[in-house]
Structures are given as C-alpha cells and as structure tokens.
Scaffold this active site. Structure first.
Site, PDB file in Angstrom:
ATOM      1  N   LYS A  50       2.401   3.657 -10.711  1.00  0.00           N
ATOM      2  CA  LYS A  50       2.148   4.383  -9.463  1.00  0.00           C
ATOM      3  C   LYS A  50       2.605   3.601  -8.235  1.00  0.00           C
ATOM      4  CE  LYS A  50       0.574   7.727 -11.931  1.00  0.00           C
ATOM      5  NZ  LYS A  50       0.353   7.126 -13.244  1.00  0.00           N
ATOM      6  N   TYR A 264      -6.090  15.067 -23.744  1.00  0.00           N
ATOM      7  CA  TYR A 264      -5.833  14.011 -22.773  1.00  0.00           C
ATOM      8  C   TYR A 264      -6.909  12.917 -22.844  1.00  0.00           C
ATOM      9  CZ  TYR A 264      -5.516  11.548 -18.347  1.00  0.00           C
ATOM     10  OH  TYR A 264      -5.424  10.564 -17.401  1.00  0.00           O
ATOM     11  N   TYR A 290      -1.786   6.566 -21.952  1.00  0.00           N
ATOM     12  CA  TYR A 290      -0.382   6.886 -21.665  1.00  0.00           C
ATOM     13  C   TYR A 290       0.596   6.085 -22.530  1.00  0.00           C
ATOM     14  CZ  TYR A 290      -2.201   9.132 -17.446  1.00  0.00           C
ATOM     15  OH  TYR A 290      -2.874   9.933 -16.583  1.00  0.00           O
TER      16      TYR A 290
HETATM   17  C1  LIG Z   1       0.132   7.902 -14.468  1.00  0.00           C
HETATM   18  C2  LIG Z   1       0.544   7.116 -15.644  1.00  0.00           C
HETATM   19  C3  LIG Z   1       1.583   7.554 -16.479  1.00  0.00           C
HETATM   20  C4  LIG Z   1       2.263   8.865 -16.325  1.00  0.00           C
HETATM   21  O1  LIG Z   1       3.110   8.940 -15.215  1.00  0.00           O
HETATM   22  P1  LIG Z   1       3.305  10.338 -14.521  1.00  0.00           P
HETATM   23  O2  LIG Z   1       4.224  10.063 -13.408  1.00  0.00           O
HETATM   24  O3  LIG Z   1       1.946  10.801 -14.099  1.00  0.00           O
HETATM   25  O4  LIG Z   1       3.885  11.270 -15.526  1.00  0.00           O
HETATM   26  C5  LIG Z   1       1.980   6.752 -17.518  1.00  0.00           C
HETATM   27  N1  LIG Z   1       1.367   5.576 -17.752  1.00  0.00           N
HETATM   28  C6  LIG Z   1       0.360   5.140 -16.988  1.00  0.00           C
HETATM   29  C7  LIG Z   1      -0.260   3.837 -17.355  1.00  0.00           C
HETATM   30  C8  LIG Z   1      -0.093   5.893 -15.913  1.00  0.00           C
HETATM   31  O5  LIG Z   1      -1.093   5.433 -15.177  1.00  0.00           O
END
Ligand SMILES: *Cc1c(COP(=O)(O)O)cnc(C)c1O
Length: 335
Positions: A50, A264, A290
C-alpha cells in the site's frame, strides 16, 4: 510512461530488492526458476504494497488541503495499518472503518495489524458488518468530522483507484529497469489480486510499456469473472489517466479464484504450506490473507506444469506478515 507529471510524496526512496529463490525453486522440483520482488520491504510501518499507492494518494489528499484521512479495510487490514502509518508521518489524523467480512471477527484485543492500529495512535475505529457500503460508512465519519471543523479526505479500500494504481505502474517500470540492469529474462509474473489496484497497476505498467511479460493474478476474495472485470476496468482507467493511448485487451487480465478457499481471510491448507515453505527454504515471511494464498497459487501452477520447463517466474511479494501473529493457531496446528 511519464509518471513524473503526477504529484507524489516520495515514500518509495529506492527500488525494492528483486531476488532469485534458489532453495525454493529446488524444493518445487527445479524445473522453473522463481524470483521474488520484495515489496514487503517497502518503507512504512512493517512494509507492504500500500505504500506505493499511498505515495500518490496522500499527495492528492494534501493538494486538497486535507488534515484528516479516513480509510477502510478488513479487521486485520494491512492497508489500514499503512495508511495510518503514513498519516502519522505526515502529521495527519487518521480514522478507520473496519468491515467484519467474517462475522464477529473484530476483536479489539487481537494481535497483528489490529494491535498496530492502537500502537500507531489511530484516532477512531468504527466497525461495520460485512457487506456494508464502505464508501457510505466512511462518508458518515467524514460528515461528523466536518461538523467538528476538520478537513477529511477519504482513501478508498486498498487505495485502489486510478491514482493509487499509479504506484504499481511505477513498480512495473522499476521491475523492468532491474531486469535490464541485472540481465534477467522473466517469462511470467504472478501477483496477488485483492482490491485490484496492485494487479491493475502492474498490468497497466507492463502492457503500457509493451514488456511482453504476461501477468497472472491470484484472487483472494471475488469470483474469477468479477475480479477480472474489476482489474480490467481499473487498468484501463489508469492507462487513460496516464494518457497512454492504448486499449487493454480483456484476455490480458487473468485472476484465478481457485485458491480463495472458504472465503476472504479464511485459512487454507495450501496457504499454510506456502507460508511454511517460503519461511523454511528462504526465510521470507508471507502472510495468511494475500501473499500466502497467491504463493499457493504459484506453487500449484508450477506443479501442474503451467509454466514451461526452464522458465523464469517472478512473484510479487506484497507484504502483510504482521497478520501472521493473528493466526498463531492456524500455523501451530499439526506441528
Ligand atoms: C492489499 C494487499 C494485497 C492486495 O493488493 P490489492 O491492490 O488490494 O489488490 C496483497 N497483499 C497484501 C499483503 C495486501 O495488504
């Protein structure tokens, strides 16, 4: 592509490492060479993807005179942790709206990112039920703050709009420069695909630069057609915003949903295997929500022979390891 025309704060001060994973490649059978792009090592408290998006989004907030940031995410949101972290650095107030995507999952005493929200001095946390309209919920918080004389700015979930996605266009270009400098040929890239900004930005950057590197997204939430449509829409918006003058064919966007499991943030056996494998072969920490599920996807694709023998595959590590500490039982089970 010319990203210099967009305001940014300069949070990304140097390229994140791009490394070969010899032990992990060998553990996977040695027919495919796995490389990793370490966006888990980006600046911002505990790192993660982010930061690249917020570099542009917070610049937009400041250009509008904001003194307060509102954003949203799931109860263990890395995005909320990093938005709060950059707000702290900028001297801005930060309010979070957390969505209980899993019923009753918010626990104010939880570890992981939730603990970090408190440590980093969040101004307020509003918890709303799963499926809430998050823009509306953040709007309510904004109205209250405005009534108190504040100038709030709403960052959408995951900072996944065309401004935030510029951060991942930058990542694609940074990666292409590194591959050139190191003389590495990459045949395929694998990325996590959540709120879509990361995947969309990478595709926009790769396609817009005519890189010839196919990108496979591994979804962590939505069904394949829904996720692919969301990624395609945002990638095209981002290309248009940059003024690239190109049309992205729909078939360039692939986001598998085979590794989501029951939903999720809910653990899967293949996620646990992937997290343990990376930890025990390369001492790299993935996350349960993720990068662990995305790596489970990569592992499965390698095992299924999806990539030709001898090919070089680059995995984008988007961070998230603080969430591991909210999943201790999951990883201790069966040990
Ligand atoms: C938010 C996030 C993602 C996904 O990215 P997006 O841009 O929301 O698709 C992947 N890995 C981590 C660790 C995240 O925090």
């Amino acid at each position: 592509m010319n990203l210099a025309k967009f305001a940014r704060r300069g949070y990304v001060t140097e390229p994140t490492p791009l490394e070969y994973l010899p032990n992990f490649s060998k553990a996977l059978g040695g027919k495919v060479n796995i490389y990793i792009k370490r966006d888990d090592m980006l600046p911002g408290a505990a790192g993660g993807n982010k930061t690249r998006k917020l570099d542009f989004v917070i610049a937009d907030a400041l250009s509008q005179g904001a003194d307060t940031i509102i954003t949203c995410g799931a109860v263990q949101s890395n995005h909320c942790r990093l938005t709060l972290s950059w707000a702290v650095k900028e001297g801005l107030d930060c309010h979070l709206v957390l969505e209980e995507r899993v019923k009753d999952s918010y626990n104010p005493a939880a570890s992981g990112n939730n603990f970090l929200f408190q440590l980093l001095g969040v101004k307020s946390i509003t918890v709303v039920p799963g499926g809430s309209n998050m823009m509306e919920e953040m709007g309510k918080v904004a109205e209250k703050l405005k009534a108190d004389g504040k100038k709030p700015y709403i960052v959408p979930g995951g900072a996944s709009n065309k401004i935030g996605a510029l951060g991942y266009v930058n990542c694609a270009e940074e990666t292409l420069r590194q591959l050139f400098e190191k003389g590495i040929r990459i045949d395929h890239m694998v990325v996590p695909s959540g709120s879509a900004g990361t995947h969309a930005g990478i595709i926009a950057g790769m396609f817009g630069n005519n890189a010839g590197i196919p990108v496979t997204g591994i979804g962590v939430n939505r069904p394949k057609p829904v996720q692919e449509a969301a990624v395609h829409k945002l990638a095209q918006e981002t290309l248009d915003f940059i003024g690239a003058g190109v049309t992205l064919p729909v078939e360039k966007v692939v986001a598998y949903d085979d590794y989501v499991g029951p939903g999720y943030s809910l653990p899967t056996d293949s996620m646990v295997e992937a997290v343990k494998m990376l930890a025990r072969t390369e001492a790299i920490l993935l996350d349960p929500v993720y990068s662990g599920k995305a790596m489970a996807g990569l592992i499965d694709l390698v095992r299924k022979g999806h990539f030709a023998d001898g090919s070089n595959v680059l995995f984008l590590h988007t961070g998230g390891s603080p969430a591991l500490y909210a999943y201790l039982d999951t990883f201790r089970k069966g040990e």
